[in-house]
Structure formats: structure tokens, C-alpha cells
Design an enzyme around this catalytic site. Structure first.
Site, PDB file in Angstrom:
ATOM      1  N   PRO A  35     -18.717  28.603   8.873  1.00 53.01           N
ATOM      2  CA  PRO A  35     -17.799  29.480   8.149  1.00 53.01           C
ATOM      3  C   PRO A  35     -16.531  29.742   8.964  1.00 53.01           C
ATOM      4  CG  PRO A  35     -19.831  30.663   8.756  1.00 53.01           C
ATOM      5  CD  PRO A  35     -19.979  29.275   9.270  1.00 53.01           C
ATOM      6  N   GLY A  81     -16.228  33.875  14.149  1.00 57.04           N
ATOM      7  CA  GLY A  81     -16.627  34.056  15.547  1.00 57.04           C
ATOM      8  C   GLY A  81     -17.454  32.882  16.053  1.00 57.04           C
ATOM      9  N   GLY A 126     -16.212  29.764  16.214  1.00 52.04           N
ATOM     10  CA  GLY A 126     -15.334  28.735  16.787  1.00 52.04           C
ATOM     11  C   GLY A 126     -14.815  27.706  15.803  1.00 52.04           C
ATOM     12  N   SER A 127     -14.638  28.106  14.521  1.00 50.21           N
ATOM     13  CA  SER A 127     -14.228  27.106  13.520  1.00 50.21           C
ATOM     14  C   SER A 127     -12.883  26.454  13.855  1.00 50.21           C
ATOM     15  CB  SER A 127     -14.181  27.727  12.128  1.00 50.21           C
ATOM     16  OG  SER A 127     -13.316  28.839  12.135  1.00 50.21           O
ATOM     17  N   SER A 128     -11.952  27.207  14.466  1.00 48.70           N
ATOM     18  CA  SER A 128     -10.648  26.585  14.770  1.00 48.70           C
ATOM     19  C   SER A 128     -10.791  25.570  15.901  1.00 48.70           C
ATOM     20  CB  SER A 128      -9.589  27.644  15.086  1.00 48.70           C
ATOM     21  OG  SER A 128      -9.951  28.368  16.230  1.00 48.70           O
ATOM     22  N   ALA A 129     -11.653  25.873  16.871  1.00 43.76           N
ATOM     23  CA  ALA A 129     -11.887  24.897  17.951  1.00 43.76           C
ATOM     24  C   ALA A 129     -12.572  23.653  17.386  1.00 43.76           C
ATOM     25  CB  ALA A 129     -12.754  25.515  19.038  1.00 43.76           C
ATOM     26  N   ASP A 134     -13.965  28.037  23.895  1.00 44.91           N
ATOM     27  CA  ASP A 134     -14.437  27.413  22.650  1.00 44.91           C
ATOM     28  C   ASP A 134     -14.239  25.903  22.661  1.00 44.91           C
ATOM     29  OD1 ASP A 134     -14.778  30.031  21.963  1.00 44.91           O
ATOM     30  OD2 ASP A 134     -13.778  29.894  20.023  1.00 44.91           O
TER      31      ASP A 134
HETATM   32  O1  PMV Z   1     -14.300  35.193  18.061  1.00 48.88           O
HETATM   33  P1  PMV Z   1     -13.892  33.994  18.833  1.00 48.88           P
HETATM   34  O2  PMV Z   1     -14.789  32.835  18.614  1.00 48.88           O
HETATM   35  O3  PMV Z   1     -12.443  33.652  18.607  1.00 48.88           O
HETATM   36  O4  PMV Z   1     -14.068  34.364  20.396  1.00 48.88           O
HETATM   37  C1  PMV Z   1     -13.106  35.105  21.093  1.00 48.88           C
HETATM   38  C2  PMV Z   1     -13.559  35.373  22.489  1.00 48.88           C
HETATM   39  C3  PMV Z   1     -12.559  36.175  23.340  1.00 48.88           C
HETATM   40  O5  PMV Z   1     -13.156  36.345  24.611  1.00 48.88           O
HETATM   41  C4  PMV Z   1     -12.323  37.546  22.743  1.00 48.88           C
HETATM   42  C5  PMV Z   1     -11.217  35.469  23.488  1.00 48.88           C
HETATM   43  C6  PMV Z   1     -11.204  34.167  24.299  1.00 48.88           C
HETATM   44  O6  PMV Z   1     -10.259  33.383  24.116  1.00 48.88           O
HETATM   45  O7  PMV Z   1     -12.097  33.954  25.143  1.00 48.88           O
END
Ligand code: PMV
Length: 311
Positions: A83, A87, A89-92, A133
Site C-alpha cells: 500500500p 510506512g 517504503g512504497s516510494s523506495a 529504505d
Molecule cells: O514511514 P517511512 O517508511 O517513510 O519511514 C520514515 C523513517 C524516518 O526515520 C522517520 C525517516 C528516515 O528517513 O529515516
């Protein structure tokens, strides 16, 4: 000339250390078996899933192509169960798929190069990001990211006077369930929220440092496969994330709904929506409780391989 290429890339969860990693503390992330498969075919015009490629809808794909590819248009197709803005990592995932395809067309397929180029794109698009990510999605299994070089070092990435060292972590097969709130969290907003807090309060910075200590203990507990200890560390890490203000009422609800059926649970990723993760004593119960509390459960396993060429 090769006319078609296909790769698959896993999503990720952050097990310990989100937010603190932005301040140079270590973090541990794990690749999971939710994936994206991307296929590219040489064509007359750039398209993604049948639509014209645009900045608005395909920013990560478009920027990757603009920066690293000049050998003519591609028709790109994606298939995924990750999804977006969850959180996980879909963009990565979409970035690493695109970079992987470009590398494969160019006759190379080295994980370190793919992770570095992927981070360049994430950084360009997001303005602020760590290579967490992009590295874990490329490498697979687990990674620890830290400012000191340690055992099992994979690669180091520098950007604007900052250096991140990426290490391999062998994550055992553990019963994890991810609970997605269905609420799209904004990583940028959550990072700024913590930054404001850290600027005005010593307490916030002490909390960040404590997360760093938790991560180092968690690394040993993962190695020892000590679920009780890992659970306790997850609960402590979660409490600090709540104190830092990155939770959300639904995240709190999901974390407390599963507490009796798991060793520990915590927010995973930036928070403010997005997802939580539970280390389960009883997977079925945790799945049921997440659903009942209004979340979307994903029972996940560690993805060992990372990015791979499909054909
Ligand atoms: O929610 P995500 O998957 O974008 O994770 C962000 C994690 C952070 O530590 C808040 C930012 C980062 O770039 O590490």
C-alpha cells in the site's frame, strides 16, 4: 538489443530506531515479503501502466529515468501488494525497481550501485531522507544503519557532510504482523514535528538518544532470537515514539488491541498514520484484533533476497 526487463523489489518495516536515525542514532529495518514487480518494454513513448508518465503521478520513476537513462522511451508496468504511503517504503520500492531495470538494461546489476542511485532519487524528491529504505529494499533480509562502521559492513553513503554506514543484519524468521491504519502518514511532516520538539526540549533529545541504546540492545536480541526481550524493547521504543508525538489515535488503538497476543508492538516508520508492527505470540489472534480495531493486517515474513531480476 534487449527489449524487455523485469525486476522485483520487497517493501520494508523499521523494527527499531525510526526518527532517531535522522539524528545519527542507529536503526534496524527488515525487508518483508510484500513486493512490487516492474516490467519495462522499449517503446515509442513513455507510459506507466498505460498512462502518460507525469511528475504528478510517477515522480520517482520519472526522476530516475531523467537522471540515469537516455536510451529511449519505455513502457512500464507495475504489479504490487504494497500500500502507498503506509510506512512500508512504497516510494523506495518503486524507485529501486526503476533503478534496477535501468541497471539491468545497461548490463549491470550490483546491489550497492542500485542502493546508492536509489537514495539519490529519494533524496532529490523528498528533500530529506536517510538511505534506510532504499538500502533495505535493495539488500533484503535486515540492515542496521549507523554513523559508526561496524562488523558486517555493506556500504557507506555520504550526502551533505553526513555519512551513513549500512550493515547486514541476519533477521531470524519471526512471527511479525503489520497493522496498517489505512491513513496515509506524511514522513516530512512527522520529521519536522520531531525537529521542532528537539529544538525546544532537552527531554526530546534524551529520548532520541535512548532509542539509539534500544537499537543496540535489539541487535543483540535479534542475534540471540530472544523474543521476550525483543518485545520489551519494542514496547519501550513505542513509548518514546508516542512521547515524541508521532503516534495517531488509531495507531495507539492497534498497539493496545494486540498487546495480550504479542511479545511487543510498536509504530513502524514515520507514524502520524501509516502502520504498526507486532511480534506475535499468536498470529491469528493478532490479525483478528487488528481487523476488529479498524486496521488492515498483513502477516509478513522476512524477504531474504532483496531486489532480483525476474527476466
Ligand atoms: O514511514 P517511512 O517508511 O517513510 O519511514 C520514515 C523513517 C524516518 O526515520 C522517520 C525517516 C528516515 O528517513 O529515516
Amino acid at each position: 538489443m534487449i527489449t524487455m526487463m523485469s525486476v522485483e523489489t520487497p517493501a520494508k518495516v523499521i523494527l527499531f530506531g525510526e526518527h532517531a536515525v535522522v539524528y545519527g542514532e542507529p536503526a534496524i529495518a527488515m525487508a518483508i515479503d510484500l513486493t512490487m514487480r516492474m516490467t519495462a518494454v522499449r517503446a515509442k513513448k513513455y507510459t506507466v501502466d498505460g498512462y502518460t508518465m507525469t511528475d504528478k503521478h510517477h515522480i520517482f520513476i520519472k526522476r530516475s529515468i531523467e537522471k540515469f537513462w537516455n536510451r529511449g522511451p519505455l513502457q512500464i508496468y507495475t504489479e504490487t501488494n504494497v500500500p502507498s504511503s503506509s510506512g512500508m517504503g512504497s516510494s523506495a520500492v518503486v524507485t529501486i525497481c526503476t533503478i534496477g531495470i535501468i541497471n539491468a538494461f545497461q548490463g549491470t546489476f550490483e546491489k550497492e550501485k542500485i542502493a546508492r542511485e536509489g537514495f539519490e532519487i529519494e533524496y532529490d524528491v523528498m528533500g530529506m531522507a536517510s538511505p534506510c529504505d532504499t538500502s533495505v529494499c535493495t539488500h533484503g533480509n535486515g540492515i542496521m544503519i549507523s554513523k559508526r562502521k561496524e562488523k558486517n559492513h555493506l556500504w557507506s553513503i555520504e550526502k551533505n557532510d553526513k555519512t551513513w554506514h549500512i550493515h547486514h543484519v541476519d533477521v531470524p524468521d519471526l512471527p511479525f504482523v503489520v497493522g496498517y491504519t489505512g491513513i496515509k502518514g506524511s514522513t516530512k511532516k512527522m520529521i519536522s514535528k520531531v525537529a521542532r520538539y528537539v529544538k525546544k526540549s532537552r527531554f526530546a533529545m534524551d529520548e532520541i538518544r535512548e532509542i539509539g541504546e534500544i537499537v543496540l540492545m535489539a541487535k543483540d536480541s535479534l542475534h540471540e532470537n530472544d523474543l521476550e526481550k525483543l518485545g520489551k524493547l519494542m514496547i519501550r521504543n513505542n513509548q518514546i515514539l508516542v512521547n515524541l508525538g508521532v503516534s495517531h489515535p488509531l495507531l495507539d488503538k492497534l498497539v493496545s488491541a494486540v498487546s495480550r497476543s504479542c511479545y511487543g508492538a510498536k509504530i513502524s516508520g514515520a507514524g502520524g498514520g501509516g502502520c504498526m508492527i507486532a511480534l506475535c505470540k499468536n498470529v491469528e489472534k493478532v490479525v483478528e484484533r487488528i481487523e476488529k480495531a479498524g486496521g488492515i493486517p498483513f502477516s509478513v515474513n522476512v524477504h531474504r533476497e532483496g531486489i532480483r531480476r525476474v527476466f
